[in-house]
Design a protein around this motif. Structure first.
Motif, mmCIF file in Angstrom:
data_model
loop_
_atom_site.group_PDB
_atom_site.id
_atom_site.type_symbol
_atom_site.label_atom_id
_atom_site.label_comp_id
_atom_site.label_asym_id
_atom_site.label_seq_id
_atom_site.Cartn_x
_atom_site.Cartn_y
_atom_site.Cartn_z
ATOM 1 N N UNK A 76 12.789 6.591 7.507
ATOM 2 C CA UNK A 76 13.971 7.420 7.778
ATOM 3 C C UNK A 76 14.087 7.551 9.283
ATOM 4 N N UNK A 77 15.255 7.247 9.811
ATOM 5 C CA UNK A 77 15.447 7.446 11.251
ATOM 6 C C UNK A 77 16.792 8.133 11.464
ATOM 7 N N UNK A 78 16.764 9.192 12.259
ATOM 8 C CA UNK A 78 17.919 10.075 12.372
ATOM 9 C C UNK A 78 18.183 10.385 13.846
ATOM 10 N N UNK A 79 19.426 10.245 14.262
ATOM 11 C CA UNK A 79 19.797 10.617 15.629
ATOM 12 C C UNK A 79 20.143 12.093 15.684
ATOM 13 N N UNK A 80 19.728 12.757 16.725
ATOM 14 C CA UNK A 80 20.116 14.159 16.911
ATOM 15 C C UNK A 80 19.912 14.492 18.386
ATOM 16 N N UNK A 81 20.942 15.010 19.025
ATOM 17 C CA UNK A 81 20.832 15.320 20.458
ATOM 18 C C UNK A 81 20.340 16.746 20.650
ATOM 19 N N UNK A 82 20.980 17.694 19.975
ATOM 20 C CA UNK A 82 20.602 19.111 20.121
ATOM 21 C C UNK A 82 19.715 19.526 18.956
ATOM 22 N N UNK A 83 18.429 19.295 19.118
ATOM 23 C CA UNK A 83 17.466 19.666 18.074
ATOM 24 C C UNK A 83 17.214 21.165 18.190
ATOM 25 N N UNK A 84 17.179 21.890 17.058
ATOM 26 C CA UNK A 84 16.897 23.320 17.165
ATOM 27 C C UNK A 84 15.420 23.580 16.867
ATOM 28 N N UNK A 85 14.921 24.689 17.409
ATOM 29 C CA UNK A 85 13.466 24.908 17.408
ATOM 30 C C UNK A 85 12.868 24.964 16.009
ATOM 31 N N UNK A 86 13.632 25.427 15.025
ATOM 32 C CA UNK A 86 13.085 25.536 13.667
ATOM 33 C C UNK A 86 13.029 24.200 12.945
ATOM 34 N N UNK B 100 21.930 3.981 17.374
ATOM 35 C CA UNK B 100 20.587 3.476 17.699
ATOM 36 C C UNK B 100 19.716 3.447 16.446
ATOM 37 N N UNK B 101 19.841 4.481 15.598
ATOM 38 C CA UNK B 101 18.998 4.529 14.395
ATOM 39 C C UNK B 101 19.335 3.367 13.454
ATOM 40 N N UNK B 102 20.618 3.020 13.386
ATOM 41 C CA UNK B 102 21.017 1.903 12.515
ATOM 42 C C UNK B 102 20.438 0.599 13.073
ATOM 43 N N UNK B 103 20.472 0.481 14.398
ATOM 44 C CA UNK B 103 19.887 -0.699 15.039
ATOM 45 C C UNK B 103 18.372 -0.735 14.803
ATOM 46 N N UNK B 104 17.727 0.412 14.932
ATOM 47 C CA UNK B 104 16.274 0.475 14.692
ATOM 48 C C UNK B 104 15.949 0.042 13.263
ATOM 49 N N UNK B 105 16.712 0.603 12.319
ATOM 50 C CA UNK B 105 16.475 0.275 10.909
ATOM 51 C C UNK B 105 16.679 -1.213 10.661
ATOM 52 N N UNK B 106 17.759 -1.763 11.231
ATOM 53 C CA UNK B 106 18.058 -3.186 11.029
ATOM 54 C C UNK B 106 16.933 -4.045 11.607
ATOM 55 N N UNK B 107 16.429 -3.643 12.782
ATOM 56 C CA UNK B 107 15.354 -4.445 13.408
ATOM 57 C C UNK B 107 14.080 -4.389 12.573
ATOM 58 N N UNK B 108 13.751 -3.211 12.043
ATOM 59 C CA UNK B 108 12.559 -3.094 11.178
ATOM 60 C C UNK B 108 12.671 -4.026 9.964
ATOM 61 N N UNK B 109 13.880 -4.080 9.410
ATOM 62 C CA UNK B 109 14.074 -4.931 8.225
ATOM 63 C C UNK B 109 13.954 -6.402 8.633
ATOM 64 N N UNK B 110 14.587 -6.762 9.771
ATOM 65 C CA UNK B 110 14.505 -8.169 10.215
ATOM 66 C C UNK B 110 13.070 -8.600 10.490
ATOM 67 N N UNK B 111 12.290 -7.655 11.025
ATOM 68 C CA UNK B 111 10.888 -7.983 11.337
ATOM 69 C C UNK B 111 10.021 -8.055 10.082
ATOM 70 N N UNK B 112 10.607 -7.726 8.932
ATOM 71 C CA UNK B 112 9.828 -7.749 7.687
ATOM 72 C C UNK B 112 8.955 -6.516 7.532
ATOM 73 N N UNK B 113 9.218 -5.472 8.309
ATOM 74 C CA UNK B 113 8.373 -4.274 8.243
ATOM 75 C C UNK B 113 8.974 -3.200 7.347
ATOM 76 N N UNK B 114 10.154 -3.439 6.796
ATOM 77 C CA UNK B 114 10.795 -2.467 5.896
ATOM 78 C C UNK B 114 11.785 -3.216 5.027
ATOM 79 N N UNK B 115 12.012 -2.666 3.812
ATOM 80 C CA UNK B 115 13.028 -3.226 2.923
ATOM 81 C C UNK B 115 14.197 -2.270 2.737
#
Ligand SMILES: CC(=O)SCCNC(=O)CCNC(=O)[C@H](O)C(C)(C)COP(=O)(O)OP(=O)(O)OC[C@H]1O[C@@H](n2cnc3c(N)ncnc32)[C@H](O)[C@@H]1OP(=O)(O)O
Length: 427
Positions: free
Chosen positions: A53-63, A95-110
């Motif tokens: 799971x990869x998620x973009x978030x700019x303003x992360x809240x403390x909780x 960026x997260x979609x790119x990360x996910x796509x790269x993981x799949x291309x590298x054979x490290x995720x389905x």
């Protein structure tokens, strides 16, 4: 490597909800869970079957530190799921979609769940530096006398609020806020107020038509804790007009600026997820691809002209594929500001810019408005900054499938002086 297929097989987003000067009904993780739950429920695979799971978030809240992991656990993906949060300002959701796509291309995720979430209405109020130092001094004070002396130094102005969002939308290097960077581009490319307003009007009209015709089926309606029901992007103004837009005052450069509340992206809360799958996962689970992710590119430039980011990364990405504008059937350019999108279009038509900055022998060409942001953009829909990149990729994929398009490009400018782009092809 980029030709190993990676598919977008499904996706969902919350309605985008305009920030109304108080914390909205959902935190960043609430938003991610709201659209993630129906999305995961309709998959033929169990939530635990995802690899990442990869998620973009700019303003992360403390909780909710590492909101990706908090959301994944709340979504029932099991303790074994690896989940991380990515931050590249307005590019985070792409960026997260790119990360996910790269993981799949590298054979490290389905199977990857990738997206973005942002609750700009929950942006924290920040203490002034004097107040921070006073609190620190009070904590360190030794004994009652010392503490009383420190307490006497307290000044009411310490509590004058500093709005974290305003600070967050200001580039720390150029010291220009995002609206001022759009003014720089409007000046550089001669974008008139009338042109920016006309563009903004069209954004609202297109969104209103898409809502009316039920084309935004990526939206997962959401109930909040008070029973409020949210089923559409509520920043839309079907009743706006050129006259109303012309009456608005400049928001960032008074009195002559071109950028107003009407032709800027709106400050909004919202989340979006995409399900990415390898070819093997598609076959194993009988998934139906909507589109294939073919390529992506990231570029950087002077922060004061950050809005031109798309011109660099798109040109670079298409150049290495031997493609030009004519090969792209559908475009999504995130509307940070109407003047900023128009400046990108003007730059691509400008022979000097294309030669000197993009290294092209000829102008890149004209991106026709009929093929650009066909269902409206962030001026009308809103721009939850960490989410928008995922939204434009998902919407592009769905619209390409609906129209039977072969190729589409989603791109966005990024505060701090960067740009991101993604190339999709028919599945
Ligand atoms: C890399 C990147 O992506 S950079 C981009 C990052 N994002 C940003 O920088 C956010 C940019 N946007 C902003 O900062 C804010 O939206 C601003 C400052 C421009 C405007 O904020 P606000 O003043 O809160 O906007 P608000 O929605 O209240 O609109 C102000 C007024 O304009 C009016 N208005 C806004 N849009 C329209 C419209 N389309 N038609 C008619 N009136 C409109 C509103 O009704 C309101 O009027 P009122 O004061 O009489 O109620």
């Amino acid at each position: 490597m980029t030709d190993v297929p990676v598919y977008i097989v499904d996706g969902a987003r919350t309605p985008f909800l305009r920030a109304r000067g108080e914390p909205g009904p959902f935190t960043p993780v609430d938003l991610a869970v709201q659209c993630g739950r129906p999305l995961l429920l309709r998959q033929p695979v169990a939530p635990e079957d995802f690899d990442l799971v990869t998620l973009g978030c700019v303003n992360v809240i403390a909780d909710e530190m590492n909101p990706a992991r908090v959301a994944a656990l709340r979504l029932g993906m099991g303790p074994g799921i690896v989940a991380f949060t990515e931050q590249i300002n307005c590019g985070s959701g792409m960026l997260t979609v790119d990360t996910g796509a790269r993981r799949i291309r590298e054979g490290r995720a389905d199977l990857v769940l990738a997206g973005g979430t942002e609750a700009l209405s929950h942006s924290p109020l920040v203490f002034r530096q004097e107040a921070v130092e006073w609190f620190a001094g009070l904590q360190k004070a030794d004994g009652m006398g010392d503490r009383l002396r420190k307490a006497a130094e307290l000044r009411p102005e310490f509590f004058k609020p500093v709005i974290g969002l305003e600070r967050g939308l200001t580039d720390p290097i150029s010291e220009l806020n995002m609206g001022q960077t759009a003014e720089v581009l409007a000046y550089r490319f001669g974008i008139s107020r009338e042109a920016a307003d006309a563009y903004a009007l069209e954004s609202h009209q297109r969104l209103a038509a898409a809502q009316e015709e039920g084309r935004l089926n990526e939206i997962a309606p959401a109930y909040d804790r008070d029973g409020g029901f949210h089923d559409h992007d509520d920043g839309v103004r079907p009743d706006t007009s050129l006259e109303k837009l012309a009456g608005l005052k400049p928001a960032f450069e008074k009195p002559f600026g071109k950028v107003t509340p009407g032709n800027s992206s709106q400050i909004t809360d919202g989340a979006c997820w995409l399900v990415l799958a390898s070819e093997a996962a598609v076959e194993r689970h009988g998934l139906t691809p909507i589109a294939a992710i073919r390529d992506a590119e990231w570029s950087a430039l002077d922060p004061s002209v950050m809005g031109l980011g798309p011109t660099l990364c798109v040109t670079e990405m298409l150049k290495r594929r031997g493609m030009g504008e004519a090969e792209v059937d559908l475009w999504e350019i995130n509307e940070a500001f109407a003047a900023q999108v128009l400046a990108c279009l003007a730059a691509w038509e400008d022979a000097e810019y294309c030669r000197d900055v993009l290294g092209l022998d000829e102008p890149f060409g004209t991106v026709p408005r009929e093929r650009l942001n066909v269902d409206g953009g962030a001026v009308a829909i809103g721009h939850p900054v960490g989410t928008s990149g995922a939204r434009i990729v998902l919407h592009l994929a769905q619209e390409m499938a609906r129209r039977g398009s072969n190729r589409g490009v989603a791109t966005e400018c990024i505060g701090g002086g960067q740009g991101g782009a993604m190339l999709l092809e028919a599945a």
